[in-house]
Design a protein around this motif. Sequence first.
Motif, short mmCIF file in Angstrom:
data_model
loop_
_atom_site.label_atom_id
_atom_site.label_comp_id
_atom_site.label_asym_id
_atom_site.label_seq_id
_atom_site.Cartn_x
_atom_site.Cartn_y
_atom_site.Cartn_z
N LEU A 144 0.82 -1.21 0.00
CA LEU A 144 0.00 0.00 0.00
C LEU A 144 0.86 1.26 0.00
CD1 LEU A 144 -2.90 0.93 -0.06
CD2 LEU A 144 -2.97 0.83 2.43
N ALA A 145 2.01 1.22 0.65
CA ALA A 145 2.90 2.38 0.66
C ALA A 145 3.35 2.72 -0.77
CB ALA A 145 4.11 2.11 1.55
N ASN A 146 3.69 1.67 -1.54
CA ASN A 146 4.10 1.89 -2.93
C ASN A 146 2.96 2.46 -3.76
OD1 ASN A 146 6.61 0.85 -2.30
ND2 ASN A 146 6.17 -1.20 -3.07
N PHE A 147 1.75 1.95 -3.52
CA PHE A 147 0.57 2.44 -4.24
C PHE A 147 0.34 3.92 -3.95
CE2 PHE A 147 -3.97 3.33 -4.53
CZ PHE A 147 -4.28 2.83 -5.79
N ILE A 148 0.45 4.31 -2.69
CA ILE A 148 0.25 5.71 -2.29
C ILE A 148 1.28 6.61 -2.96
CG2 ILE A 148 0.39 7.29 -0.31
CD1 ILE A 148 -0.77 4.95 1.38
N GLU A 149 2.51 6.13 -3.03
CA GLU A 149 3.57 6.92 -3.67
C GLU A 149 3.32 7.04 -5.17
OE1 GLU A 149 5.98 8.52 -2.24
OE2 GLU A 149 5.81 7.76 -0.19
N GLU A 150 2.95 5.93 -5.81
CA GLU A 150 2.72 5.93 -7.26
C GLU A 150 1.56 6.84 -7.65
OE1 GLU A 150 2.15 1.84 -8.25
OE2 GLU A 150 4.23 1.29 -7.77
N LYS A 151 0.52 6.86 -6.83
CA LYS A 151 -0.66 7.68 -7.12
C LYS A 151 -0.49 9.13 -6.62
CE LYS A 151 -3.28 4.54 -9.03
NZ LYS A 151 -3.76 4.65 -10.43
N LYS A 152 0.65 9.38 -5.95
CA LYS A 152 0.94 10.72 -5.41
C LYS A 152 -0.19 11.22 -4.50
CE LYS A 152 4.00 12.22 -9.15
NZ LYS A 152 4.16 10.92 -9.80
N ILE A 153 -0.63 10.34 -3.60
CA ILE A 153 -1.69 10.68 -2.65
C ILE A 153 -1.06 11.36 -1.44
CG2 ILE A 153 -3.56 9.78 -1.21
CD1 ILE A 153 -3.71 7.37 -3.14
N ASP A 154 -1.44 12.61 -1.20
CA ASP A 154 -0.83 13.39 -0.12
C ASP A 154 -1.53 13.20 1.22
OD1 ASP A 154 1.10 14.57 -1.79
OD2 ASP A 154 -0.36 16.05 -2.49
N LYS A 155 -2.84 12.92 1.17
CA LYS A 155 -3.60 12.76 2.41
C LYS A 155 -4.70 11.72 2.21
CE LYS A 155 -6.84 15.62 3.73
NZ LYS A 155 -7.59 16.81 4.18
N ILE A 156 -4.88 10.86 3.21
CA ILE A 156 -5.94 9.85 3.19
C ILE A 156 -6.83 10.11 4.38
CG2 ILE A 156 -6.45 7.38 3.28
CD1 ILE A 156 -3.38 7.13 2.29
N ASP A 157 -8.05 10.51 4.12
CA ASP A 157 -8.96 10.83 5.21
C ASP A 157 -9.40 9.57 5.97
OD1 ASP A 157 -9.62 13.85 4.81
OD2 ASP A 157 -9.75 12.96 2.81
N LEU A 158 -9.56 8.48 5.24
CA LEU A 158 -10.06 7.24 5.86
C LEU A 158 -9.42 6.02 5.23
CD1 LEU A 158 -12.13 5.68 7.64
CD2 LEU A 158 -13.77 5.95 5.77
N LEU A 159 -8.84 5.18 6.05
CA LEU A 159 -8.35 3.86 5.61
C LEU A 159 -9.12 2.81 6.37
CD1 LEU A 159 -6.37 1.80 4.30
CD2 LEU A 159 -4.86 2.19 6.27
#
Length: 235
Positions: A144-159
């Motif tokens: 999931l960390a790699n996915f967040i980096e690839e999608k350039k997601i800066d903030k996730i309100d809810l996981l």
Amino acid sequence: MKYLVKFILNIFDYFTLKKVMKKIQSLIGKNFSTAIDVGSHHGEYILSIKKNFNIKEIYGFEPNPVAFKILKKNINNHSGINIFNYGIADIEGEKILNQNIESSSSSINSLNKNSKYYKKKYFLFNFLNLKKVSNSVKIKAINLANFIEEKKIDKIDLLKVDTEGYEFKIIKGLGKNISKIKLIHLEHHFDDMIIKNYKLSDIHNYLKNNNFTKIFKIKMKFRKSFEYIYKNKNF
């Protein structure tokens, strides 16, 4: 009997989820940008988010190929939902998913067939013993960390993480990206049906050490399972 039990559980789960949604709304309001749903199953959680919140983007992950087909059909008419037929793990690669006849219990973890809870549950779901309880299928798992980096997601309100005993590895696999998350909603089983090498206290201490605090807990009816919400104190 299987369908009657499932019908009753679905009714209770509906009201449990309703309470969870109400709590989330009290914490972050009705408008937010990003949610990630790990263990999307048939889309129950995703559709509840779409119904209760104004949200820009939802990312859902469901590794079970049978469940994924139903998920894809259920979210077909909704915008802003991105679904992936992958599992989430701490280490990327091919995994084996134990695909159970009660599909929401499918897990990368193995089942403890000597468990009293296992015997009781599958007596109800496989009353005449006509089916094999679990089949092994190969799945792709990503980090999931790699996915967040690839999608350039800066903030996730809810996981939200509901992976039948694999939650701790998924949370640890976030690495430094855990700091981007405002709320973590997870499920934990206290029964011994699913073999896992951690306790709730391990998750709790890990989240506490990463600046999260537990703010909500609710028991799932007729099961030794609880839903928890943790909030990042930096938000």
